[in-house]
Design an enzyme around this catalytic site. Structure first.
Site, short mmCIF file in Angstrom:
data_model
loop_
_atom_site.label_atom_id
_atom_site.label_comp_id
_atom_site.label_asym_id
_atom_site.label_seq_id
_atom_site.Cartn_x
_atom_site.Cartn_y
_atom_site.Cartn_z
N LYS A 192 9.15 -16.22 -11.00
CA LYS A 192 8.38 -15.14 -11.61
C LYS A 192 7.26 -15.74 -12.48
CE LYS A 192 8.70 -11.19 -14.66
NZ LYS A 192 9.50 -10.46 -15.63
N LYS A 203 -13.42 0.17 15.84
CA LYS A 203 -12.08 -0.42 15.87
C LYS A 203 -11.50 -0.40 17.29
CE LYS A 203 -10.79 0.06 11.48
NZ LYS A 203 -10.30 0.77 10.32
N PHE A 223 -4.17 2.91 14.92
CA PHE A 223 -4.46 3.94 13.92
C PHE A 223 -5.65 3.48 13.08
CE2 PHE A 223 -1.30 7.39 13.44
CZ PHE A 223 -0.57 7.13 14.58
N ASN A 242 0.85 -1.19 0.00
CA ASN A 242 0.00 0.00 0.00
C ASN A 242 0.88 1.24 0.00
OD1 ASN A 242 0.63 0.74 2.80
ND2 ASN A 242 -0.46 -1.15 3.27
N LYS A 287 -10.53 -3.88 18.88
CA LYS A 287 -9.12 -4.18 19.01
C LYS A 287 -8.60 -3.93 20.44
CE LYS A 287 -8.40 -3.28 14.14
NZ LYS A 287 -7.39 -3.51 13.12
N PRO A 343 -3.39 -12.15 10.06
CA PRO A 343 -3.86 -11.94 11.43
C PRO A 343 -3.96 -10.45 11.73
CG PRO A 343 -1.56 -12.64 11.40
CD PRO A 343 -2.05 -12.75 9.99
N ASP A 344 -4.89 -10.07 12.57
CA ASP A 344 -4.97 -8.68 13.02
C ASP A 344 -4.06 -8.55 14.25
OD1 ASP A 344 -5.67 -6.22 14.24
OD2 ASP A 344 -7.58 -6.25 13.17
N ILE A 345 -2.88 -8.01 14.01
CA ILE A 345 -1.84 -7.96 15.06
C ILE A 345 -2.34 -7.17 16.26
CG2 ILE A 345 0.55 -7.32 15.56
CD1 ILE A 345 1.04 -7.36 12.50
N ASP A 379 -4.22 -6.39 5.13
CA ASP A 379 -5.23 -7.30 5.70
C ASP A 379 -5.24 -8.65 5.00
OD1 ASP A 379 -6.21 -5.58 7.66
OD2 ASP A 379 -7.40 -4.49 6.17
O1 C5P Z 1 -8.65 -2.62 10.69
P1 C5P Z 1 -7.68 -1.59 10.24
O2 C5P Z 1 -6.60 -2.12 9.34
O3 C5P Z 1 -8.30 -0.36 9.67
O4 C5P Z 1 -7.01 -1.14 11.61
C1 C5P Z 1 -5.90 -0.30 11.65
C2 C5P Z 1 -5.11 -0.54 12.90
O5 C5P Z 1 -4.93 -1.94 13.11
C3 C5P Z 1 -3.71 0.02 12.77
O6 C5P Z 1 -3.27 0.41 14.06
C4 C5P Z 1 -2.92 -1.16 12.22
O7 C5P Z 1 -1.56 -1.07 12.54
C5 C5P Z 1 -3.59 -2.33 12.91
N1 C5P Z 1 -3.61 -3.58 12.13
C6 C5P Z 1 -2.96 -4.70 12.57
N2 C5P Z 1 -3.00 -5.86 11.86
C7 C5P Z 1 -3.71 -5.94 10.73
C8 C5P Z 1 -4.41 -4.81 10.26
C9 C5P Z 1 -4.34 -3.64 10.98
O8 C5P Z 1 -2.31 -4.62 13.62
N3 C5P Z 1 -3.75 -7.07 10.06
#
Ligand code: C5P
Length: 402
Positions: free
Chosen positions: A286, A338, A324, A207, A342, A306-308, A276
């Site tokens: 390639k 969020k 963020f 991104n 989170k 995974p959502d860290i 994500d």
């Molecule tokens: O859900 P979203 O991506 O909008 O959330 C943003 C927040 O979650 C940011 O703080 C980003 O660093 C964190 N994040 C994460 N792991 C992911 C996606 C987002 O820790 N896979």
């Protein structure tokens, strides 16, 4: 490393000859010093001497493109954790009291949000004049601190009050005003930049995140005395002074690095734009169009990363966790969801459709969203200034928790 930052603003009085001693005294205490001089001050003390003692050019002009290119006047005002106006002439106090900003020194004094310490020095009659006393009273009421003047023989031939406080007195006062670094004792984990998810040997999904916001937070946290670990996705930015940097590429690598450092951290700030999704399979070779049929495309299957942050939120204990939220619509609603989902203590929300804010810009316009649902909107600021405001909030949270 982690040096406190002092700007010495010099106005044009004979006591300016003592400024090199003041600068040396501040440097001996391990402080990082920059100097700004009024045109008249350059007649009493040489910018070259100050440049030699500080290691950086002394600034003298408000609109000189070379000087502004080094560090612009607002950046200089933001950089300083303390501004010392020494010597403070009757004229410079008058200008400051009335908010004038027609040269570099007066502009920086008006633009800074940091404490200001003035060291008046002038002829005894000018000092005792009701105008000067009224100006100083006004400045004191606004929170400006003053040291001196002392009594004795004055350069103008008169005896009495008007001598600038000695450099060592000013150094001691500067140290007192600066106090201990505000984040000393904290270990802050900051993630920054985007992640890069390989598709094949040469291509990747990523991104537009530049990492600038996260790097600014790391730099500001280190300057405030924290131990800082910066976990960075691919970013072409220098490592801020005093920061330990761990480079990662993918979201999975970022998660491993964050998890490994999490136990030691007291504050976690996830500024990274973590992807994500990642390709379900990355080709080691390639993918060549020649290997496909005529006009044939390819299907990329994406799986969730995974959502860290959500993982950390569940295990956070007494840690302060900040997330963020970069959004193009429904900013506050989405940020509030969020925050809840989170387990964050604070969400920094920004509208990426706004000009000069968000991805790959020098500035950002953010809103702090708190667990009770309150939203605190900040104006457009440099990313370093946003970092400073964010860390002020973190410090408040920390002291509220004891
Ligand atoms: O859900 P979203 O991506 O909008 O959330 C943003 C927040 O979650 C940011 O703080 C980003 O660093 C964190 N994040 C994460 N792991 C992911 C996606 C987002 O820790 N896979």
């Amino acid at each position: 490393m982690n040096e406190r930052r002092v700007l010495v603003a010099v106005s044009g009085g004979i006591a300016a000859y003592k400024i090199p001693e003041l600068v040396r005294g501040l440097r001996r205490e391990g402080l990082s010093v920059r100097c700004a001089l009024t045109p008249a001050a350059t007649r009493f003390v040489s910018p070259l001497v100050l440049q030699t003692l500080t290691g950086v050019p002394a600034r003298t002009e408000l609109f000189d493109t070379d000087e502004e290119g080094q560090i612009d006047h607002i950046a200089l005002a933001d950089w300083a954790e303390l501004v010392i106006l020494a010597p403070a002439t009757a004229h410079s106090l008058a200008r400051m009291a009335h908010g004038l900003a027609d040269d570099l020194v007066s502009t920086v004094l008006l633009a800074t949000r940091s404490p200001v310490l003035v060291a008046p020095a002038m002829n005894v009659n000018m000092w005792q004049h009701p105008a000067t006393q009224a100006n100083l009273a006004l400045l004191t009421e606004r929170g400006v601190r003053s040291v001196g003047p002392e009594s004795g023989a004055l350069a103008c031939g008169w005896e009495g009050e008007g001598r600038m406080a000695e450099p060592e007195t000013l150094v001691a006062e500067a140290l007192r005003v600066l106090g201990p670094p505000s984040l000393a004792g904290e270990t802050i984990l900051v993630s920054a930049g985007g992640t890069r998810e390989p598709v094949d040997a040469v291509r990747a999904l990523t991104n537009r995140s530049s990492g600038k916001m996260g790097f600014a937070i790391a730099a500001e946290a280190a300057a405030r005395g924290a131990d800082v670990v910066l976990i960075a996705g691919p970013a072409a930015l220098p490592t801020p002074a005093g920061v330990r940097r761990i480079d990662v590429e993918t979201a999975l690598e970022m998660r491993d690095a964050v998890q490994a450092e999490f136990a030691n951290a007291s504050v976690v700030i996830m500024a990274a734009a973590v992807s994500d999704f990642r390709p379900a399979r990355a080709s080691a070779r390639k993918i060549r169009k020649e290997d496909l049929g005529d006009g044939e495309g390819i299907h990329l299957e994406l799986v969730r990363n995974p959502d860290i942050l959500a993982e950390l939120g569940r295990e956070k204990g007494n840690r302060i966790v900040v997330g963020f939220a970069a959004e193009s619509h429904d900013l506050l609603e989405s940020a509030r969801r969020k925050l809840e989902r989170k387990g964050c203590d604070l969400i920094v929300a920004n509208d990426i459709t706004r000009e000069s804010a968000g991805f790959d810009t020098e500035t950002n316009a953010v809103t702090f969203v708190w667990p009770a649902g309150d939203a605190e909107e900040l104006p457009l600021l440099s990313k370093r200034e946003v970092a400073a405001r964010l860390l002020e909030r973190v410090e408040k949270l920390r002291s509220a928790r004891g």
